[in-house]
Motif scaffolding. Structure first.
Motif, PDB file in Angstrom:
ATOM      1  N   LEU A 100      70.691  70.536  62.829  1.00 32.70           N
ATOM      2  CA  LEU A 100      71.409  69.335  62.397  1.00 32.70           C
ATOM      3  C   LEU A 100      71.135  69.134  60.913  1.00 32.70           C
ATOM      4  CD1 LEU A 100      70.404  67.031  65.407  1.00 32.70           C
ATOM      5  CD2 LEU A 100      72.382  68.571  65.224  1.00 32.70           C
ATOM      6  N   GLU A 101      72.150  69.266  60.108  1.00 31.09           N
ATOM      7  CA  GLU A 101      71.978  69.238  58.657  1.00 31.09           C
ATOM      8  C   GLU A 101      71.588  67.850  58.141  1.00 31.09           C
ATOM      9  OE1 GLU A 101      72.180  71.245  55.837  1.00 31.09           O
ATOM     10  OE2 GLU A 101      71.900  72.920  57.219  1.00 31.09           O
ATOM     11  N   ARG A 102      71.136  67.829  56.890  1.00 26.57           N
ATOM     12  CA  ARG A 102      70.688  66.592  56.254  1.00 26.57           C
ATOM     13  C   ARG A 102      71.847  65.630  55.985  1.00 26.57           C
ATOM     14  NH1 ARG A 102      66.905  69.881  51.954  1.00 26.57           N
ATOM     15  NH2 ARG A 102      64.973  69.870  53.193  1.00 26.57           N
ATOM     16  N   GLY A 103      71.542  64.350  56.180  1.00 32.63           N
ATOM     17  CA  GLY A 103      72.488  63.306  55.820  1.00 32.63           C
ATOM     18  C   GLY A 103      73.685  63.191  56.723  1.00 32.63           C
ATOM     19  N   GLN A 104      73.567  63.688  57.961  1.00 31.65           N
ATOM     20  CA  GLN A 104      74.701  63.688  58.881  1.00 31.65           C
ATOM     21  C   GLN A 104      74.541  62.620  59.959  1.00 31.65           C
ATOM     22  OE1 GLN A 104      77.261  65.979  58.086  1.00 31.65           O
ATOM     23  NE2 GLN A 104      75.868  66.070  56.342  1.00 31.65           N
ATOM     24  N   ILE A 105      75.661  62.225  60.530  1.00 30.14           N
ATOM     25  CA  ILE A 105      75.663  61.311  61.663  1.00 30.14           C
ATOM     26  C   ILE A 105      76.359  61.998  62.829  1.00 30.14           C
ATOM     27  CG2 ILE A 105      76.454  59.094  62.570  1.00 30.14           C
ATOM     28  CD1 ILE A 105      76.286  57.997  59.722  1.00 30.14           C
ATOM     29  N   PHE A 106      75.645  62.098  63.945  1.00 29.26           N
ATOM     30  CA  PHE A 106      76.152  62.772  65.135  1.00 29.26           C
ATOM     31  C   PHE A 106      76.309  61.779  66.278  1.00 29.26           C
ATOM     32  CE2 PHE A 106      73.790  65.883  62.676  1.00 29.26           C
ATOM     33  CZ  PHE A 106      74.676  66.947  62.617  1.00 29.26           C
ATOM     34  N   ASN A 107      77.333  61.994  67.064  1.00 20.17           N
ATOM     35  CA  ASN A 107      77.540  61.206  68.277  1.00 20.17           C
ATOM     36  C   ASN A 107      77.262  62.101  69.478  1.00 20.17           C
ATOM     37  OD1 ASN A 107      78.600  58.577  67.236  1.00 20.17           O
ATOM     38  ND2 ASN A 107      80.078  59.965  66.274  1.00 20.17           N
ATOM     39  N   ILE A 108      76.168  61.793  70.184  1.00 25.55           N
ATOM     40  CA  ILE A 108      75.728  62.608  71.304  1.00 25.55           C
ATOM     41  C   ILE A 108      75.470  61.685  72.488  1.00 25.55           C
ATOM     42  CG2 ILE A 108      74.047  64.310  72.109  1.00 25.55           C
ATOM     43  CD1 ILE A 108      73.325  64.791  69.136  1.00 25.55           C
ATOM     44  N   GLU A 109      76.173  61.951  73.568  1.00 23.83           N
ATOM     45  CA  GLU A 109      76.046  61.149  74.792  1.00 23.83           C
ATOM     46  C   GLU A 109      76.232  59.656  74.517  1.00 23.83           C
ATOM     47  OE1 GLU A 109      72.491  62.041  76.954  1.00 23.83           O
ATOM     48  OE2 GLU A 109      73.193  64.042  77.528  1.00 23.83           O
ATOM     49  N   GLY A 110      77.189  59.349  73.642  1.00 24.07           N
ATOM     50  CA  GLY A 110      77.508  57.963  73.357  1.00 24.07           C
ATOM     51  C   GLY A 110      76.531  57.259  72.437  1.00 24.07           C
ATOM     52  N   LYS A 111      75.601  58.009  71.846  1.00 24.29           N
ATOM     53  CA  LYS A 111      74.610  57.444  70.922  1.00 24.29           C
ATOM     54  C   LYS A 111      74.801  58.070  69.549  1.00 24.29           C
ATOM     55  CE  LYS A 111      71.204  56.989  74.663  1.00 24.29           C
ATOM     56  NZ  LYS A 111      72.051  57.568  75.722  1.00 24.29           N
ATOM     57  N   SER A 112      74.527  57.314  68.495  1.00 23.10           N
ATOM     58  CA  SER A 112      74.673  57.826  67.129  1.00 23.10           C
ATOM     59  C   SER A 112      73.308  58.168  66.543  1.00 23.10           C
ATOM     60  CB  SER A 112      75.388  56.800  66.243  1.00 23.10           C
ATOM     61  OG  SER A 112      74.692  55.569  66.225  1.00 23.10           O
ATOM     62  N   PHE A 113      73.252  59.304  65.861  1.00 20.85           N
ATOM     63  CA  PHE A 113      72.015  59.814  65.282  1.00 20.85           C
ATOM     64  C   PHE A 113      72.228  60.131  63.799  1.00 20.85           C
ATOM     65  CE2 PHE A 113      71.755  60.671  69.750  1.00 20.85           C
ATOM     66  CZ  PHE A 113      70.409  60.617  70.083  1.00 20.85           C
ATOM     67  N   PHE A 114      71.370  59.595  62.948  1.00 22.44           N
ATOM     68  CA  PHE A 114      71.346  59.985  61.541  1.00 22.44           C
ATOM     69  C   PHE A 114      70.206  60.975  61.375  1.00 22.44           C
ATOM     70  CE2 PHE A 114      69.634  59.382  57.188  1.00 22.44           C
ATOM     71  CZ  PHE A 114      70.753  59.804  56.470  1.00 22.44           C
ATOM     72  N   THR A 115      70.509  62.145  60.812  1.00 22.10           N
ATOM     73  CA  THR A 115      69.508  63.213  60.704  1.00 22.10           C
ATOM     74  C   THR A 115      69.258  63.562  59.241  1.00 22.10           C
ATOM     75  OG1 THR A 115      71.206  64.968  60.857  1.00 22.10           O
ATOM     76  CG2 THR A 115      70.213  64.181  62.914  1.00 22.10           C
ATOM     77  N   PHE A 116      67.984  63.802  58.934  1.00 23.47           N
ATOM     78  CA  PHE A 116      67.649  64.197  57.568  1.00 23.47           C
ATOM     79  C   PHE A 116      66.303  64.932  57.570  1.00 23.47           C
ATOM     80  CE2 PHE A 116      67.425  64.403  53.137  1.00 23.47           C
ATOM     81  CZ  PHE A 116      68.643  63.967  52.595  1.00 23.47           C
ATOM     82  N   GLY A 117      66.369  66.263  57.564  1.00 23.61           N
ATOM     83  CA  GLY A 117      65.159  67.074  57.609  1.00 23.61           C
ATOM     84  C   GLY A 117      64.521  67.270  56.247  1.00 23.61           C
ATOM     85  N   GLY A 118      63.317  67.851  56.285  1.00 26.72           N
ATOM     86  CA  GLY A 118      62.581  68.159  55.067  1.00 26.72           C
ATOM     87  C   GLY A 118      61.304  67.355  54.938  1.00 26.72           C
ATOM     88  N   ALA A 119      60.397  67.860  54.102  1.00 29.91           N
ATOM     89  CA  ALA A 119      59.128  67.175  53.815  1.00 29.91           C
ATOM     90  C   ALA A 119      58.377  67.991  52.780  1.00 29.91           C
ATOM     91  CB  ALA A 119      58.270  67.012  55.070  1.00 29.91           C
ATOM     92  N   SER A 120      57.414  67.356  52.135  1.00 28.03           N
ATOM     93  CA  SER A 120      56.550  68.070  51.192  1.00 28.03           C
ATOM     94  C   SER A 120      55.447  68.808  51.947  1.00 28.03           C
ATOM     95  CB  SER A 120      55.897  67.088  50.213  1.00 28.03           C
ATOM     96  OG  SER A 120      56.828  66.564  49.306  1.00 28.03           O
ATOM     97  N   SER A 121      55.115  69.994  51.476  1.00 28.13           N
ATOM     98  CA  SER A 121      53.975  70.734  52.022  1.00 28.13           C
ATOM     99  C   SER A 121      52.691  70.196  51.398  1.00 28.13           C
ATOM    100  CB  SER A 121      54.108  72.229  51.732  1.00 28.13           C
ATOM    101  OG  SER A 121      55.218  72.775  52.419  1.00 28.13           O
ATOM    102  N   HIS A 122      51.743  69.868  52.246  1.00 24.09           N
ATOM    103  CA  HIS A 122      50.469  69.321  51.768  1.00 24.09           C
ATOM    104  C   HIS A 122      49.306  70.284  51.983  1.00 24.09           C
ATOM    105  CE1 HIS A 122      52.234  65.318  51.138  1.00 24.09           C
ATOM    106  NE2 HIS A 122      52.930  65.568  52.238  1.00 24.09           N
ATOM    107  N   ASP A 123      49.570  71.427  52.587  1.00 26.95           N
ATOM    108  CA  ASP A 123      48.506  72.390  52.893  1.00 26.95           C
ATOM    109  C   ASP A 123      48.502  73.519  51.861  1.00 26.95           C
ATOM    110  OD1 ASP A 123      50.989  73.207  53.743  1.00 26.95           O
ATOM    111  OD2 ASP A 123      50.296  74.107  55.602  1.00 26.95           O
ATOM    112  N   MET A 124      48.271  73.162  50.601  1.00 27.21           N
ATOM    113  CA  MET A 124      48.293  74.155  49.526  1.00 27.21           C
ATOM    114  C   MET A 124      47.081  73.997  48.598  1.00 27.21           C
ATOM    115  SD  MET A 124      52.307  74.597  48.487  1.00 27.21           S
ATOM    116  CE  MET A 124      52.478  72.947  47.783  1.00 27.21           C
ATOM    117  N   GLN A 125      45.921  73.702  49.179  1.00 28.54           N
ATOM    118  CA  GLN A 125      44.734  73.542  48.342  1.00 28.54           C
ATOM    119  C   GLN A 125      44.373  74.826  47.601  1.00 28.54           C
ATOM    120  OE1 GLN A 125      45.069  72.516  51.463  1.00 28.54           O
ATOM    121  NE2 GLN A 125      44.924  70.287  51.264  1.00 28.54           N
ATOM    122  N   GLY A 126      44.818  75.952  48.146  1.00 26.33           N
ATOM    123  CA  GLY A 126      44.573  77.234  47.495  1.00 26.33           C
ATOM    124  C   GLY A 126      45.630  77.614  46.482  1.00 26.33           C
ATOM    125  N   GLY A 127      46.640  76.745  46.334  1.00 29.24           N
ATOM    126  CA  GLY A 127      47.639  76.979  45.306  1.00 29.24           C
ATOM    127  C   GLY A 127      48.991  77.400  45.839  1.00 29.24           C
TER     128      GLY A 127
END
Length: 253
Positions: A100-127
């Motif tokens: 489900l791509e970012r910034g989309q609105i889906f209608n599934i089983e009569g319900k509406s969903f706003f989807t937006f994936g992604g996040a910052s990686s925080h496990d990079m203490q080694g660079g």
């Protein structure tokens, strides 16, 4: 029925027939399972990927997911954009695994969903390492010798883990078209203020700040997200961070 779960990191034992039966979760042909990021199927084109695709092709249910920060974004981009249930998707395994791509609105089983994936990686203490850097071998050895987590650009880290301006604007445009009202929000990370409560050491970024703006404008029933490897719902029963649980969406209505 629609179910929600969290990060899998390419480990799908949670949704094996044995585990589903053990936990009395009867996923059927008519059911959807939404993964709140870090699904991990798209990581490398190897035997593991082939096995995963073949396995999902035989599942009864349909798996839907949003991007996390542990995804191969170059690999995902190889799949064409298509329309599905009102929004843009990428079919990784036809009719069985759908991004489900970012910034989309889906209608599934009569319900509406706003989807937006992604996040910052925080496990990079080694660079964040670059193979084109003349000091790459030294930095890699240092990180490994000191047991520090690291990422390699284009191999285990992609800049696309955070959205573009166009993606964020498309999300706003789609929300404006429905008067900023949806039933559910599905993301990987959460708004800055909430993230500060869950992980005080995580820094705000363009995406958590974007979600903070949405929190102040959006009318929704419930917001589901992963990323933080916890299972909890806030006191107001408005936000649920999911990790290993598999929740029927009706449980939080």
């Amino acid at each position: 029925m629609i179910y929600i779960t969290g990060d899998m990191h390419n480990d799908f034992r949670r949704i094996s027939n044995k585990n589903l039966k053990k936990n009395n979760i009867p996923l059927s042909e008519e059911d959807y399972l939404i993964v709140c990021g870090d699904f991990g199927l798209c990581w490398a084109r190897d035997r593991t990927f082939e096995w995963g695709c073949n396995w999902f092709a035989q599942t009864k249910f349909t798996t839907l997911w949003v991007q996390g920060n542990h995804e191969n974004y170059d690999m995902i981009a190889e799949y064409p954009l298509e329309e599905w249930h009102g929004g843009k998707v990428r079919h990784i395994v036809r009719d069985k695994v759908i991004l489900l791509e970012r910034g989309q609105i889906f209608n599934i089983e009569g319900k509406s969903f706003f989807t937006f994936g992604g996040a910052s990686s925080h496990d990079m203490q080694g660079g964040l390492l670059d193979r084109n850097d003349p000091d790459f071998d030294f930095c890699l050895k240092y990180a490994r010798n000191n047991w520090l987590p690291y990422r390699i650009i284009g191999e285990s880290w992609w800049a696309q883990e955070l959205p573009s301006e166009d993606e964020m604007q498309e999300g706003l445009n789609n929300l404006k078209a429905v008067d900023y009202k949806v039933d559910y929000v599905i993301t990987h990370c959460c708004a800055s203020n909430l993230q500060r409560l869950i992980k005080p050491n995580y820094k705000n970024d363009v995406l958590t700040d974007y979600f903070q703006q949405l929190e102040e404008r959006l009318d929704y029933k419930h917001w589901f997200f992963g990323h933080y490897h916890e299972d909890a719902t806030d006191e107001e029963n408005r936000h649920t961070v999911v990790y290993k649980r598999i929740l029927p969406i009706e449980e939080v209505d």
